[in-house]
Design a protein around this motif. Structure first.
Motif: not given
Lengths: 276, 293
Positions: A83-86, A152-161, B15-20, B24-25
């Protein structure tokens, strides 16, 4: 240590000498001393200590809860990284910064905060209690604490890749008629597997050794909710130095094994990315 | 026709994006947001006066002072080590480099309890040096030196680990040029190297300091929990909590939480600054270092 290449830069002896001296003084000699200490134990008594029923129960608990927490983190950490990257959304930078909170927050603070929340009368515990779910002072509570610590371990290893994956291969897959799910499953996910596993392994390794956040929420009942680091602490408080040393050695062996696994996974991740 | 399908598909994608995003949040809200808020709620719900008075008791003040003292010794020492190690590893080729890197990393993979245990086994009463220290009236375990040692151990790799990739990325051309133009080694370091690595250095120090001030497990083993003497802030939190003095425990915890938040802000600022200065991000250095090295 042998210098291989000539360079005009000064300071090799000074920097090298100080690095090795300080490393030996702080890390190597103290760790070595633990092995010296353990060598006064016979193999039989060492084995007896590290396989006592109470100790075995603590291994089972530590391994089980660390594994469960790392698995939860692998799923949700992956989701958060994705979610943070895309996806764009308001407040993203804030959320991104907040992900590191478990790294920055002292573990004792996390421990008392989570215990208060999940206690039967706590903000979250009061809703779980009627459902028959007891979290604080059960193994489930330990999992909750380890999820917090390991996120944070999982997020910070996956995120840059995820950031580095080339858009071209994805676009190629889509223009060749792949659906989004197919693209994800066959193109994106295989690139992420090594880093996801590395993040999982780091969260797991951290969970095995974690102490501060767990002691508050676990309740510390022998055979039931007593993790291995706590057992070491207990033995120390009873001045059972040989017992603490033997357990320390067995935990250290587990850490070294995890370190090896993590290094291999990261090497694999780097290689996969380099090719991909 | 194809436009309609495209539109329908994009709505579905959205919609899929919003669900994800929502999932996550929600996860972060439950696992990070609520615990964070609850610290301040628990600290303040008995009123500001109770909050203030919990922080000014003699034990609380001595815990704050001890935490500052321990971090004040441990962080500069690890800073000097970090610079030396980074200079060695990023600027010279030698045999055993990857072994050295692994050894520097070692404290990160050791349980905090073991980080304390190893010093007890050396300096404690039954330790290897225990009898000798006792004869000479030197106390290390259950005293400030033990706290400092354990803290140095757990924060050992931070600065080195941030600096090594930064210095490798910068390369040594500028330093070589300075030396060839007649600068001394020290001048080169102070005028060329230091300005180049300052953000990476600051980043490492911020992380090192946060851990040094917040460490619990390792210092717990070596401290002996003597109130007013060997209690750092996290240990004081534990004592108050175990005495069911929750408001005071959370008051002290809230100070540590503010420190953590300040750390996150400072860290983010350095990341952005560093990204501007270098056209890249230092953020992932901690996790990606092994790829580079």
């Amino acid at each position: 240590m042998l210098l291989k290449r000539n360079t005009v830069l000064p300071g090799f002896r000074l920097a090298g000498g100080f690095t090795v001296f300080y490393l030996s003084l702080i890390v190597l000699i103290p760790l070595g001393a633990m092995f010296v200490r353990a060598s006064s134990l016979t193999w039989g008594s060492f084995w007896e200590i590290v396989t006592a029923p109470r100790v075995l129960a603590s291994y089972k608990l530590s391994l089980g809860t660390a594994f469960a927490a790392a698995s939860i983190n692998a799923v949700f950490g992956f989701l958060v990284a994705w979610v943070l990257v895309r996806y764009p959304f308001p407040g993203k930078k804030l959320v991104d910064a907040l992900v590191d909170l478990p790294f920055a927050l002292p573990t004792a603070v996390a421990g008392i905060s989570l215990t208060t929340l999940y206690a039967p009368k706590g903000w979250i515990g009061q809703f779980l209690e009627p459902l028959g779910l007891k979290v604080a002072f059960t193994p489930l509570g330990i999992v909750v604490a380890l999820v917090f610590i390991g996120l944070p371990f999982v997020v910070r290893t996956v995120q840059p890749v995820l950031e580095e994956i080339e858009k071209e291969s994805e676009e190629a897959a889509e223009s060749l008629g792949a659906t989004r799910w197919q693209t994800f499953r066959l193109v994106i996910f295989p690139c992420l597997v090594p880093s996801l596993l590395a993040g999982f392994a780091m969260a797991f390794a951290r969970g095995l050794g974690e102490y501060g956040s767990v002691v508050f929420i676990s309740g510390n009942m022998p055979m039931k909710t007593e993790i291995t680091p706590l057992l070491i602490m207990t033995k120390l408080e009873q001045f059972d130095y040989p017992g603490a040393t033997a357990l320390g050695i067995s935990m250290l062996a587990a850490s070294f094994l995890m370190l090896l696994v993590i290094n291999l996974l990261q090497w694999w991740s780097g290689k996969r990315l380099g090719r991909g | 026709m194809s436009v309609v399908i495209g539109k329908r598909e994009s709505i579905r994608t959205r919609a899929v994006q919003c669900a994800f995003i929502a999932a996550a949040l929600l996860f972060l809200f439950f696992f990070l947001g609520i615990p964070l808020v609850s610290v301040f709620y628990e600290a303040l719900h008995e009123g500001l006066r109770a909050y203030g008075s919990a922080l000014v008791t003699a034990d609380a003040r001595s815990a704050i002072f001890l935490t500052l003292l321990v971090a004040g010794i441990a962080v500069p020492l690890n800073l000097v080590f970090g610079i030396a190690a980074a200079w060695l590893i990023a600027r010279f080729d030698f045999h055993g480099k990857s072994l050295l890197l692994t050894l520097i990393d070692l404290p990160f993979s050791v349980s905090p309890v073991i980080s304390g245990l190893i010093y007890v086994l050396i300096f404690g009463m039954q330790g290897l040096l225990g009898p000798w220290l006792f004869d000479h009236d030197i106390q290390i375990i259950f005293a400030v030196p033990g706290l400092v040692l354990a803290t140095i151990f757990v924060t050992f790799p931070f600065v080195a680990r941030e600096l090594i990739p930064v210095m490798q990325q910068i390369g040594s051309e500028e330093e070589e040029a300075a030396l060839l133009l007649g600068a001394s080694g020290l001048q080169t370091f102070l005028r060329v190297t230091l300005p180049n690595i300052k953000w990476g250095l600051l980043y490492g120090v911020i992380l090192c300091n946060a851990r040094a001030m917040g460490e619990f497990g390792a210092v717990s083993v070596v401290s002996g929990h003597i109130r007013g003497k060997t209690n750092t802030m996290p240990l004081h939190v534990e004592i108050l909590y175990n005495e069911y003095n929750f408001a005071a425990a959370f008051a002290m915890a809230s100070v540590l939480t503010l420190l953590a938040l300040a750390t996150l802000v400072a860290k983010s600022l350095v990341e952005w600054k560093f990204a501007d200065a270098r056209g890249g991000s230092v953020r992932y250095v901690a996790t990606m270092e092994k790829k580079i090295s």
